[in-house]
Design a protein around this motif. Structure first.
Motif, PDB file in Angstrom:
ATOM      1  N   GLY A  57     -32.223  -8.019   1.071  1.00 13.66           N
ATOM      2  CA  GLY A  57     -32.568  -6.607   1.244  1.00 13.66           C
ATOM      3  C   GLY A  57     -32.603  -6.168   2.688  1.00 13.66           C
ATOM      4  O   GLY A  57     -33.259  -5.189   3.027  1.00 13.66           O
ATOM      5  N   ILE A 148     -40.432  -6.745  -3.900  1.00 12.67           N
ATOM      6  CA  ILE A 148     -39.517  -5.696  -4.355  1.00 12.67           C
ATOM      7  C   ILE A 148     -38.107  -5.956  -3.845  1.00 12.67           C
ATOM      8  O   ILE A 148     -37.123  -5.796  -4.574  1.00 12.67           O
ATOM      9  N   ASP A 149     -37.977  -6.369  -2.577  1.00  6.10           N
ATOM     10  CA  ASP A 149     -36.654  -6.690  -2.026  1.00  6.10           C
ATOM     11  C   ASP A 149     -36.007  -7.834  -2.805  1.00  6.10           C
ATOM     12  O   ASP A 149     -34.802  -7.807  -3.088  1.00  6.10           O
ATOM     13  N   ASP A 152     -34.880  -6.484  -6.199  1.00  6.97           N
ATOM     14  CA  ASP A 152     -33.764  -5.544  -6.071  1.00  6.97           C
ATOM     15  C   ASP A 152     -32.455  -6.221  -5.688  1.00  6.97           C
ATOM     16  O   ASP A 152     -31.373  -5.648  -5.851  1.00  6.97           O
ATOM     17  N   SER A 153     -32.533  -7.452  -5.169  1.00  8.55           N
ATOM     18  CA  SER A 153     -31.318  -8.155  -4.745  1.00  8.55           C
ATOM     19  C   SER A 153     -30.406  -8.521  -5.913  1.00  8.55           C
ATOM     20  O   SER A 153     -29.210  -8.765  -5.726  1.00  8.55           O
ATOM     21  N   GLY A 154     -30.940  -8.574  -7.122  1.00  7.83           N
ATOM     22  CA  GLY A 154     -30.157  -8.986  -8.287  1.00  7.83           C
ATOM     23  C   GLY A 154     -30.068 -10.489  -8.458  1.00  7.83           C
ATOM     24  O   GLY A 154     -29.579 -10.970  -9.480  1.00  7.83           O
ATOM     25  N   ASN A 157     -31.965 -11.838 -11.590  1.00  6.97           N
ATOM     26  CA  ASN A 157     -31.722 -11.194 -12.881  1.00  6.97           C
ATOM     27  C   ASN A 157     -31.639 -12.174 -14.043  1.00  6.97           C
ATOM     28  O   ASN A 157     -31.941 -11.812 -15.190  1.00  6.97           O
ATOM     29  N   SER A 341     -45.442  -7.957  -8.910  1.00  8.04           N
ATOM     30  CA  SER A 341     -44.176  -7.254  -9.140  1.00  8.04           C
ATOM     31  C   SER A 341     -43.188  -8.117  -9.914  1.00  8.04           C
ATOM     32  O   SER A 341     -42.440  -7.620 -10.761  1.00  8.04           O
ATOM     33  N   LYS A 345     -41.462  -7.934 -14.474  1.00  8.81           N
ATOM     34  CA  LYS A 345     -40.083  -8.032 -14.961  1.00  8.81           C
ATOM     35  C   LYS A 345     -39.723  -9.398 -15.524  1.00  8.81           C
ATOM     36  O   LYS A 345     -38.758  -9.521 -16.288  1.00  8.81           O
TER      37      LYS A 345
END
Length: 396
Positions: A57, A148-149, A152-154, A157, A341, A345
């Protein structure tokens, strides 16, 4: 057996954990500015058989992916590496060389034991199923937080489960503790600027006293918790700054306040927010002042998943009495942690290893300038995470 092989490797490399810990402790860096720390961790992985991702990120976090030689699940392990704006007072021979900054929360130890655990897993990768994702996270201490970074990096996943450990000095290293459900508090930060009408101390009727309005707010805001929340809800409102300096005979026109709010459930945080807004409207009307109120969500509550916490308990219960003596259920903690965080997920759990020095009745807690880590905690933490990851990689 993979577990015994891993444990032997960790024991042989314990001195490396300690060396990494002492190095990192001497060079603490602020959240989002951990350049040297990130370079140190990256250099550790560069010549190893691992996929290394840096500058996640655009920040200083790193992710190392260990690919096993067999099909299996993907398990993530996380440690953080930022420090705090605290002047160290430990007297350790390896104390901070960065004046005014200190690893006062154990993140240096977190990073050290995860580095060595990762190294051992890399050496065993041909015998491992699935993937192990090692997360070295920046900026846990400062909003919006480095988690969060990472998300958000994927790169996370495909992670099936995630686990992490925090070192706390409520116990010595022979105790591991856990908790299901709401475990650590959420936190919101606020600032309040009150603008009144300044005047002479001899003529209060010609002024609108911002200090009086601010003082009333400080007193009344505590009733939000004591009178507006259900007694079974946890809520804390703290005023951490009150700036109304001026001359002896001047009624102040401007006052600035700051503070934070803690809660175990998100709906409680939202309720406190709305109650404070309503209170500020009353302050404006009562004292004929104007208020500018800023309220920022800093960290959501950390809620451990029941199933993954049960996995921890079932796995570690078989080791109790071997490398640690007690597995106990921990009470809820009002402190915050942005591991929350990840848990929003990814199924997982965040648990605790004692790091209280031996022979001390009451240890200095995290964020104290005299906070000290019992070095034995690192080997305990690495073994605990190690056997959890081996167990979960093999599960369908």
């Amino acid at each position: 057996m993979l577990r015994s092989i891993l444990f032997k490797k960790l024991e042989q490399k314990e001195h490396e954990m300690i060396a990494h810990y002492e190095h990192l402790h001497q060079y603490p860096e602020p959240s989002f500015e951990e350049k040297q720390t990130s370079q140190y961790v990256a250099s550790f992985y560069r010549n190893k058989n691992v996929q290394l991702h840096t500058r996640i990120g655009g920040q200083y976090g790193l992710i190392a992916v260990i690919e096993g030689n067999k099909p299996g699940r993907t398990i993530a392990l996380r440690a953080d590496f930022d420090a705090l704006n605290i002047k160290e007072e430990t007297g350790l021979p390896f104390e901070s060389k960065h004046e005014g900054w200190m690893h006062a929360c154990g993140h240096d130890a977190h990073t050290a034991y995860l580095m060595v655990l990762a190294e051992c897993l890399i050496e065993m990768k041909d015998s491992l199923p699935g993937k192990v994702v090692i997360i070295h996270q920046h900026a846990e201490e400062l909003a919006p937080g480095g988690a969060i970074d990472m998300l958000d990096s994927g790169l996370l996943n495909d992670v099936d489960e995630i686990y992490g450990i925090h070192l706390f000095p409520d116990y010595t290293p022979d105790v591991i503790s856990y908790r299901k459900g709401p475990t650590m508090g959420g936190r919101s930060l606020f600032k309040l600027h009150i603008k009144g009408k300044g005047g002479h101390g001899s003529s209060p009727h010609l002024a609108n006293d911002a200090i009086m309005a601010a003082s009333t707010f400080v007193t009344n805001v505590q009733t939000v918790v004591s009178r507006r929340l259900n007694p079974f809800e946890m809520g804390v409102v703290t005023i951490s700054s009150f700036n109304g300096l001026g001359s002896l005979n001047v009624i102040q026109e401007n006052v600035e306040l700051a503070g934070d709010v803690r809660y175990m459930e998100s709906h409680t945080g939202h309720k406190i927010h709305q109650e404070v807004i309503d209170m500020i409207k009353g302050i404006e009307e009562t004292f004929n002042v104007r208020c500018n109120f800023e309220y920022e969500l800093d960290c959501i509550p950390l809620i451990n998943h029941d199933i993954q916490t049960d996995y921890i308990v079932d796995t570690l219960a078989t080791s109790q009495g071997e490398y640690f003596n007690s597995l106990v259920e921990h009470g809820p903690l009002t402190s915050s942690e942005d591991f929350a965080s990840y848990l929003m997920k990814i199924p997982g759990s965040f648990f605790f290893v004692g790091c209280k020095p031996y022979g001390v009745e009451e240890a200095y807690f995290n964020h104290s300038p005299k906070f000290v880590v019992n070095k034995d905690a690192m080997l305990v933490a690495s073994k605990a995470l190690g056997e959890i990851v081996l167990s979960r990689l093999n599960k369908a």
